[in-house]
Design a protein around this motif. Sequence first.
Motif, PDB file in Angstrom:
ATOM      1  N   VAL A 119       0.853  -1.177   0.000  1.00  0.00           N
ATOM      2  CA  VAL A 119       0.000   0.000   0.000  1.00  0.00           C
ATOM      3  C   VAL A 119       0.901   1.243   0.000  1.00  0.00           C
ATOM      4  O   VAL A 119       1.649   1.468   0.958  1.00  0.00           O
ATOM      5  CB  VAL A 119      -0.929   0.029   1.239  1.00  0.00           C
ATOM      6  CG1 VAL A 119      -1.801   1.285   1.214  1.00  0.00           C
ATOM      7  CG2 VAL A 119      -1.796  -1.211   1.286  1.00  0.00           C
ATOM      8  N   PRO A 120       0.849   2.041  -1.071  1.00  0.00           N
ATOM      9  CA  PRO A 120       0.031   1.877  -2.280  1.00  0.00           C
ATOM     10  C   PRO A 120       0.620   0.824  -3.215  1.00  0.00           C
ATOM     11  O   PRO A 120       1.788   0.445  -3.075  1.00  0.00           O
ATOM     12  CB  PRO A 120       0.079   3.256  -2.905  1.00  0.00           C
ATOM     13  CG  PRO A 120       1.422   3.796  -2.521  1.00  0.00           C
ATOM     14  CD  PRO A 120       1.641   3.291  -1.117  1.00  0.00           C
ATOM     15  N   THR A 121      -0.191   0.382  -4.162  1.00  0.00           N
ATOM     16  CA  THR A 121       0.248  -0.636  -5.105  1.00  0.00           C
ATOM     17  C   THR A 121       1.247  -0.057  -6.084  1.00  0.00           C
ATOM     18  O   THR A 121       1.062   1.029  -6.633  1.00  0.00           O
ATOM     19  CB  THR A 121      -0.966  -1.193  -5.877  1.00  0.00           C
ATOM     20  OG1 THR A 121      -1.893  -1.732  -4.947  1.00  0.00           O
ATOM     21  CG2 THR A 121      -0.538  -2.274  -6.839  1.00  0.00           C
ATOM     22  N   LEU A 122       2.317  -0.788  -6.287  1.00  0.00           N
ATOM     23  CA  LEU A 122       3.366  -0.377  -7.222  1.00  0.00           C
ATOM     24  C   LEU A 122       3.421  -1.378  -8.358  1.00  0.00           C
ATOM     25  O   LEU A 122       3.510  -2.585  -8.138  1.00  0.00           O
ATOM     26  CB  LEU A 122       4.722  -0.314  -6.511  1.00  0.00           C
ATOM     27  CG  LEU A 122       5.944   0.006  -7.371  1.00  0.00           C
ATOM     28  CD1 LEU A 122       5.848   1.428  -7.923  1.00  0.00           C
ATOM     29  CD2 LEU A 122       7.231  -0.149  -6.566  1.00  0.00           C
ATOM     30  N   LYS A 123       3.369  -0.866  -9.585  1.00  0.00           N
ATOM     31  CA  LYS A 123       3.487  -1.731 -10.754  1.00  0.00           C
ATOM     32  C   LYS A 123       4.639  -1.256 -11.620  1.00  0.00           C
ATOM     33  O   LYS A 123       4.793  -0.067 -11.866  1.00  0.00           O
ATOM     34  CB  LYS A 123       2.179  -1.700 -11.556  1.00  0.00           C
ATOM     35  CG  LYS A 123       0.979  -2.278 -10.835  1.00  0.00           C
ATOM     36  CD  LYS A 123      -0.261  -2.251 -11.687  1.00  0.00           C
ATOM     37  CE  LYS A 123      -1.463  -2.839 -10.960  1.00  0.00           C
ATOM     38  NZ  LYS A 123      -2.686  -2.808 -11.791  1.00  0.00           N
ATOM     39  N   CYS A 124       5.454  -2.225 -12.069  1.00  0.00           N
ATOM     40  CA  CYS A 124       6.575  -1.892 -12.951  1.00  0.00           C
ATOM     41  C   CYS A 124       6.440  -2.648 -14.265  1.00  0.00           C
ATOM     42  O   CYS A 124       6.037  -3.804 -14.256  1.00  0.00           O
ATOM     43  CB  CYS A 124       7.903  -2.281 -12.288  1.00  0.00           C
ATOM     44  SG  CYS A 124       8.308  -1.253 -10.863  1.00  0.00           S
TER      45      CYS A 124
END
Length: 269
Positions: free
Chosen positions: A264-269
């Motif tokens: 939290v928060p969501t991390l996208k790579c």
Amino acid sequence: MTKNVIFYASFQLFKINFRPKSIVLKGVTNASIRRITSLNPMGFHFFITTSKFIRLQRLHITTPKDSPNTDGIQISSSDQVRVSRSRIETGDDCIGILQGSTRLSINKVTCGPGHGISVGSLGKNEDEEDAKGVQVKNCTLRGTTNGIRIKTFPFKPNVIPIKAFGFLFKDIVMKSVQNPIIIDQEYCGGGHSCVNGPSKIRLSDIFFHNIGGSTTSSQAINIKCSSAVPCQNVHLHNINLIGLKGPLSASCINAKINFFGLQVPTLKC
């Protein structure tokens, strides 16, 4: 009984080319400094270089939050330096971990105000050495501009690329921190000129474990690695950050991220 020692230096807000450091350890082996209050130096409070087996305990480091270049503790080209059970209030980095730092331990440090706990900047000067084996645990950051930060300069001619690896940031509490987690490989601070081109500093084996608390910004995590040498083996394990001013975002580029547990928060790579 050990008595507290207070170092005091008057602070003046004006520009000079060189600000003296209060306490310098250079080429020192097997030293212990404890129960010292360092108050309002004109430059760094402590500067440790080319030293090993240094223990800093129960320090109180304090300067106004608007005092430039008053880093609490700067460490470079040193091995097995340990900082513990200390409070650091300053106008720059609470602790700066520079090139050549190896097997460092930072434990139970409260930081704030200040710029947080920083690795770097790296890649600024010629003849730098690898930085590796750093542990930062059980620390609290209050009202700092950054939380945990790794920063490297973009490509600079005549600077031999180094590696920075083996970093553990664990059990960190953020309280009203502006930028809790940052990797910035496009850093260009301190009035230095930067060359267009991605950083050649290789970052790898970086672990963020059990980091929680609050932030005053809209972006809790900002991982900005180099397009030339993307970050490798970065771990985020149990991250729980809340926004004091609204929803939070997280971003990353040029990084290979491994996720475990809460995010939290969501991390996208």
